[in-house]
Motif scaffolding. Structure first.
Motif, PDB file in Angstrom:
ATOM      1  N   ARG A   1      33.181  54.991  13.055  1.00 16.02           N
ATOM      2  CA  ARG A   1      33.957  53.409  13.079  1.00 16.02           C
ATOM      3  C   ARG A   1      33.155  52.410  13.031  1.00 16.02           C
ATOM      4  O   ARG A   1      32.015  52.642  13.083  1.00 16.02           O
ATOM      5  CB  ARG A   1      34.451  53.690  14.679  1.00 16.02           C
ATOM      6  CG  ARG A   1      35.574  54.868  14.911  1.00 16.02           C
ATOM      7  CD  ARG A   1      35.953  54.821  16.223  1.00 16.02           C
ATOM      8  NE  ARG A   1      34.826  54.625  17.438  1.00 16.02           N
ATOM      9  CZ  ARG A   1      35.165  54.095  18.399  1.00 16.02           C
ATOM     10  NH1 ARG A   1      36.182  53.407  19.024  1.00 16.02           N
ATOM     11  NH2 ARG A   1      34.003  54.197  19.176  1.00 16.02           N
TER      12      ARG A   1
ATOM     13  N   ILE B   1      33.217  47.638  13.406  1.00 16.30           N
ATOM     14  CA  ILE B   1      33.814  46.668  14.164  1.00 16.30           C
ATOM     15  C   ILE B   1      33.836  45.249  13.268  1.00 16.30           C
ATOM     16  O   ILE B   1      32.826  44.888  12.438  1.00 16.30           O
ATOM     17  CB  ILE B   1      33.138  46.450  15.445  1.00 16.30           C
ATOM     18  CG1 ILE B   1      34.042  45.600  16.179  1.00 16.30           C
ATOM     19  CG2 ILE B   1      31.767  46.074  15.269  1.00 16.30           C
ATOM     20  CD1 ILE B   1      33.742  45.440  17.534  1.00 16.30           C
TER      21      ILE B   1
ATOM     22  N   ALA C   1      35.056  41.352  13.753  1.00 23.58           N
ATOM     23  CA  ALA C   1      35.684  40.342  14.584  1.00 23.58           C
ATOM     24  C   ALA C   1      36.408  40.725  15.980  1.00 23.58           C
ATOM     25  O   ALA C   1      37.421  40.477  16.192  1.00 23.58           O
ATOM     26  CB  ALA C   1      36.743  39.672  13.804  1.00 23.58           C
ATOM     27  N   GLY C   2      35.630  41.878  16.331  1.00 26.62           N
ATOM     28  CA  GLY C   2      36.141  42.148  17.637  1.00 26.62           C
ATOM     29  C   GLY C   2      37.253  43.423  17.512  1.00 26.62           C
ATOM     30  O   GLY C   2      37.557  44.188  18.356  1.00 26.62           O
ATOM     31  N   GLN C   3      37.770  43.508  16.057  1.00 29.00           N
ATOM     32  CA  GLN C   3      38.621  44.769  16.076  1.00 29.00           C
ATOM     33  C   GLN C   3      37.812  45.991  15.371  1.00 29.00           C
ATOM     34  O   GLN C   3      37.221  45.999  14.466  1.00 29.00           O
ATOM     35  CB  GLN C   3      39.759  44.326  14.952  1.00 29.00           C
ATOM     36  CG  GLN C   3      40.792  45.411  14.693  1.00 29.00           C
ATOM     37  CD  GLN C   3      41.718  45.723  15.799  1.00 29.00           C
ATOM     38  OE1 GLN C   3      41.954  44.693  16.509  1.00 29.00           O
ATOM     39  NE2 GLN C   3      41.745  46.838  15.842  1.00 29.00           N
ATOM     40  N   VAL C   4      38.059  47.151  15.964  1.00 28.76           N
ATOM     41  CA  VAL C   4      37.522  48.355  15.569  1.00 28.76           C
ATOM     42  C   VAL C   4      38.360  49.183  14.575  1.00 28.76           C
ATOM     43  O   VAL C   4      39.487  49.147  14.401  1.00 28.76           O
ATOM     44  CB  VAL C   4      37.206  49.498  16.821  1.00 28.76           C
ATOM     45  CG1 VAL C   4      36.780  50.873  16.304  1.00 28.76           C
ATOM     46  CG2 VAL C   4      36.331  48.553  17.907  1.00 28.76           C
ATOM     47  N   TYR C   5      37.649  49.670  13.360  1.00 27.31           N
ATOM     48  CA  TYR C   5      38.389  50.141  12.314  1.00 27.31           C
ATOM     49  C   TYR C   5      37.694  51.479  11.938  1.00 27.31           C
ATOM     50  O   TYR C   5      36.567  51.717  12.160  1.00 27.31           O
ATOM     51  CB  TYR C   5      38.350  49.364  11.159  1.00 27.31           C
ATOM     52  CG  TYR C   5      39.079  47.985  11.150  1.00 27.31           C
ATOM     53  CD1 TYR C   5      40.335  47.797  11.050  1.00 27.31           C
ATOM     54  CD2 TYR C   5      38.221  46.824  11.616  1.00 27.31           C
ATOM     55  CE1 TYR C   5      40.860  46.700  11.088  1.00 27.31           C
ATOM     56  CE2 TYR C   5      38.947  45.810  11.631  1.00 27.31           C
ATOM     57  CZ  TYR C   5      40.210  45.357  11.493  1.00 27.31           C
ATOM     58  OH  TYR C   5      40.773  44.404  11.460  1.00 27.31           O
TER      59      TYR C   5
ATOM     60  N   SER D   1      39.745  52.578   6.771  1.00 32.54           N
ATOM     61  CA  SER D   1      40.748  51.434   6.923  1.00 32.54           C
ATOM     62  C   SER D   1      40.535  50.111   7.155  1.00 32.54           C
ATOM     63  O   SER D   1      41.538  49.347   7.767  1.00 32.54           O
ATOM     64  CB  SER D   1      41.866  51.982   8.181  1.00 32.54           C
ATOM     65  OG  SER D   1      41.071  52.114   9.246  1.00 32.54           O
ATOM     66  N   VAL D   2      39.262  49.916   6.842  1.00 34.50           N
ATOM     67  CA  VAL D   2      38.798  48.169   6.983  1.00 34.50           C
ATOM     68  C   VAL D   2      39.550  47.604   6.373  1.00 34.50           C
ATOM     69  O   VAL D   2      40.277  48.040   5.048  1.00 34.50           O
ATOM     70  CB  VAL D   2      37.162  48.268   6.680  1.00 34.50           C
ATOM     71  CG1 VAL D   2      36.376  49.170   7.423  1.00 34.50           C
ATOM     72  CG2 VAL D   2      37.048  48.662   5.210  1.00 34.50           C
TER      73      VAL D   2
ATOM     74  N   TYR E   1      36.369  43.170   3.991  1.00 30.82           N
ATOM     75  CA  TYR E   1      35.450  43.444   5.284  1.00 30.82           C
ATOM     76  C   TYR E   1      34.011  43.176   4.851  1.00 30.82           C
ATOM     77  O   TYR E   1      33.230  42.506   5.365  1.00 30.82           O
ATOM     78  CB  TYR E   1      35.667  45.087   5.340  1.00 30.82           C
ATOM     79  CG  TYR E   1      34.346  45.596   6.212  1.00 30.82           C
ATOM     80  CD1 TYR E   1      34.710  45.752   7.664  1.00 30.82           C
ATOM     81  CD2 TYR E   1      33.292  46.260   5.647  1.00 30.82           C
ATOM     82  CE1 TYR E   1      33.728  46.233   8.404  1.00 30.82           C
ATOM     83  CE2 TYR E   1      32.382  46.643   6.459  1.00 30.82           C
ATOM     84  CZ  TYR E   1      32.502  46.847   7.818  1.00 30.82           C
ATOM     85  OH  TYR E   1      31.532  47.283   8.776  1.00 30.82           O
TER      86      TYR E   1
ATOM     87  N   ARG F   1      31.238  41.904  18.980  1.00 29.35           N
ATOM     88  CA  ARG F   1      32.335  41.850  18.046  1.00 29.35           C
ATOM     89  C   ARG F   1      32.041  42.156  16.472  1.00 29.35           C
ATOM     90  O   ARG F   1      32.888  42.114  15.631  1.00 29.35           O
ATOM     91  CB  ARG F   1      32.539  40.263  17.953  1.00 29.35           C
ATOM     92  CG  ARG F   1      32.952  39.820  19.451  1.00 29.35           C
ATOM     93  CD  ARG F   1      33.386  38.298  19.468  1.00 29.35           C
ATOM     94  NE  ARG F   1      34.673  37.881  18.643  1.00 29.35           N
ATOM     95  CZ  ARG F   1      34.645  37.404  17.597  1.00 29.35           C
ATOM     96  NH1 ARG F   1      33.495  36.906  17.140  1.00 29.35           N
ATOM     97  NH2 ARG F   1      35.575  37.255  16.933  1.00 29.35           N
ATOM     98  N   TYR F   2      30.824  42.236  16.217  1.00 25.49           N
ATOM     99  CA  TYR F   2      30.391  42.807  14.972  1.00 25.49           C
ATOM    100  C   TYR F   2      29.347  43.765  14.955  1.00 25.49           C
ATOM    101  O   TYR F   2      28.758  43.919  15.992  1.00 25.49           O
ATOM    102  CB  TYR F   2      29.939  41.551  13.921  1.00 25.49           C
ATOM    103  CG  TYR F   2      30.869  40.465  13.638  1.00 25.49           C
ATOM    104  CD1 TYR F   2      31.581  40.790  12.423  1.00 25.49           C
ATOM    105  CD2 TYR F   2      31.108  39.519  14.763  1.00 25.49           C
ATOM    106  CE1 TYR F   2      32.386  39.473  12.086  1.00 25.49           C
ATOM    107  CE2 TYR F   2      32.138  38.526  14.271  1.00 25.49           C
ATOM    108  CZ  TYR F   2      32.766  38.399  13.014  1.00 25.49           C
ATOM    109  OH  TYR F   2      33.844  37.786  12.653  1.00 25.49           O
TER     110      TYR F   2
END
Length: 570
Positions: free
Chosen positions: A298, A300, A302-306, A310-311, A315, A454-455
């Motif tokens: 996984r 991350i 901007a605070g969103q985990v991928y 599926s990035v 990215y 967040r990163y």
């Protein structure tokens, strides 16, 4: 009695003294004749070598180094067995990579009395410094001596590069080799269809070195073809039949001249990458396999985990925008602008060179976006574009200063002062981050503070040396005060990182690494704040590792919270 001391030189000493003075004078005259920007560039490179040799022990063993080092041992075993020991081809997926750096590290480790991981970090750091020198050389070719110095400074204060060049032992060597190959590719391109044999040989060696570490070195063949097209003597649009014939003959002669480079590169590649030698198309298969890697890793943004597969398409470009210093990004943009609109410059612009280097930056990023390939841990797999960004920055900043100087010397001086202040600010930030320079983020996200949680931050768990040292100090301190039981047992430690990095630093016999399946029973917990790993287990915080006021890792005491081990199954 008066004692007389002869002042006559001893026999034979006068010629020696004269020779020394002559050599010293020749050196001083040569230095005086050198361009001051060149002298400053070499002084910077020498200073970086010294700094690297004094600080390499501050960096942890990265997550991949254990398997990479073993991969190098397996390659050497394969050759020493007469190609009989084929275990190298079944060791995880490492056979899809070249092992040039690992082979060199293992062989040198057998000759030198030094810890193998210390040796790896020294080699990687020196390779990273050579990448800075290569970037300076390319920029010097493109825009002159001042551009070379600006490129070297831009890369030296680039946290993603400097912080990675001690233990990113795949990405940094690949990037340095590609930067060096770019230097000789430009030299060859300027003299097509009859480049110098020495330049062709060096292009082949450095291309082979890049391929000997990662299949992405194949991009250099595409760039060589592009250089030939850009050097064609006749226009491609509206050309006559004679023009097309002349272009074809030029291209054919150029390919023939560069063919030795391809042969040298291929030979070095198969030497460092045994799997590539098993079938002619294996390097191509490796390229496609690399583009389709799917791990349950996984990341991350901007605070969103991928998941890495599926990035978002943007990215990698986004990570470049937020992690590379703003001065470098602005300088690179200026270089491309001057290449597109050369009338803005005060003098001649080597548009072809800038276009070639710009393509080497933009093309792989565009392919990542268009093909939507997997990606993880920020721009780690795209570090090879960072030295070329620094090249563009050096050229752009130099051309910008030159354009201002043609209009106002005061404006040019002010611009150079701003450039210097920005470089000094970034250098100061790296000093404050040491030895976690690769946590550098620019002001687009608010620096490290804005990027925290967040990163991607400390994905290599570089906090390990500080965390282990802090834990050992805590145990020593509390045991002496009686705050901790003195029972002669070892304390178990859950580590959000690799076992080898922990055990390599743990000097105390009281600390024992524990498997993830038993983390709930651990006495202590070491974790970076990256991907919120520190929040997996609770405990009393006893050590905080932070930089610039931002926590980047913790050590927690869990002895009051740990769960008893599960009863054995009959």
């Amino acid at each position: 009695m008066t004692e007389f001391v002869s002042t006559r030189p001893l026999a034979g000493s006068a010629p020696r003294d004269t020779a020394r003075l002559s050599v010293r004078g020749a050196v001083l005259r040569r230095l005086a004749a050198c361009d001051p920007f060149d002298l400053a560039s070499w002084a910077l490179i020498a200073a970086l070598v010294v700094i690297a040799l004094f600080t390499f022990r501050a960096y942890a063993i990265s997550n991949d180094e254990g398997v990479q080092h073993h991969y190098g041992e397996l390659i050497i075993a394969y050759y020493r067995s007469g190609l009989v020991d084929r275990s190298v081809f079944s060791f995880e997926n490492l056979y899809l990579y070249g092992g040039l750096f690992d082979i060199v590290a293992v062989l040198l480790g057998q000759l030198l009395p030094i810890d193998p991981y210390d040796l790896r970090h020294i080699l990687c750091a020196l390779t990273g410094v050579s990448g800075i020198a290569a970037a300076a050389g390319v920029a010097r070719q493109v825009a002159g001596q001042r551009a070379g110095l600006l490129a070297a400074l831009s890369l030296a204060v680039c946290g993603p590069w400097y912080g990675a060049m001690f233990n990113h032992t795949k990405d940094i060597p690949l990037a340095a080799a590609m930067a060096g190959a770019t230097f000789f590719l430009i030299r060859c391109a300027r003299r097509l269809p009859t480049p110098r044999p020495a330049d062709v040989a060096m292009l082949g060696l450095l291309t082979g070195a890049a391929l000997g570490m990662r299949v992405l070195g194949l991009l250099l063949f595409f760039y060589a073809a592009l250089a030939i097209v850009m050097a064609l003597p006749k226009p491609l649009r509206g050309g006559s039949r004679d023009d097309w014939r002349d272009n074809f003959q030029f291209a054919l002669a150029s390919v023939r001249a560069l063919l030795p480079a391809a042969l040298i590169a291929y030979a070095l590649m198969i030497l460092a990458w045994p799997w590539a030698a098993l079938a002619p198309l294996n390097p191509i298969r490796g390229l496609f396999a690399f583009s389709e890697f799917q791990y349950h890793i996984r990341t991350i943004l901007a605070g969103q985990v991928y998941e890495m597969a599926s990035v978002p398409r943007l990215y990698v470009p986004i990570y470049i925008l937020v992690r590379v210093p703003l001065l470098t990004l602005c300088g690179a943009a200026l270089a491309l602008a001057f290449a597109a609109l050369p009338r803005l410059a005060a003098g001649p612009v080597r548009r072809r060179d800038i276009a070639l280097v710009g393509t080497m930056v933009i093309f792989p990023l565009a392919m990542q976006v268009i093909c939507h390939g997997p990606a993880f841990t920020g721009l780690r797999h795209f570090l090879f574009v960072v030295p070329l960004l620094a090249v563009l920055a050096g050229a752009g900043l130099d051309l910008g200063a030159g354009a201002l100087a043609a209009r106002s010397g005061l404006l040019a001086s002010a611009a150079l002062a701003v450039f210097g202040a920005a470089l000094l600010w970034d250098a100061t930030t790296l000093v404050r981050l040491h030895p976690y320079e690769y946590l550098f983020y620019n002001s687009m996200v608010g620096g490290l503070e804005g990027a925290s949680r967040r990163y991607d931050t400390d994905y290599w768990v570089n906090i390990m040396p500080a965390a282990v040292e802090g834990l050992e100090s805590y145990l020593t301190r509390t045991e002496h005060t009686g705050a901790v039981s003195r029972a002669p047992h070892r304390y178990t430690v859950a580590v959000c990182g690799e076992r080898i990095a922990f055990e390599h630093r743990a000097k105390s016999r009281l600390l024992q690494w524990i498997r993830m399946q038993r983390w709930e029973q651990a006495d202590f917990f070491i974790a970076p704040t990256h991907m919120n790993c520190d929040r997996i287990l609770d405990g009393k915080v006893i050590v905080t590792i932070q930089r610039m006021g931002v926590p980047i890792g913790y050590v927690k005491d869990r002895r009051g919270l740990r769960r008893p081990p599960a009863p054995a199954t009959p």
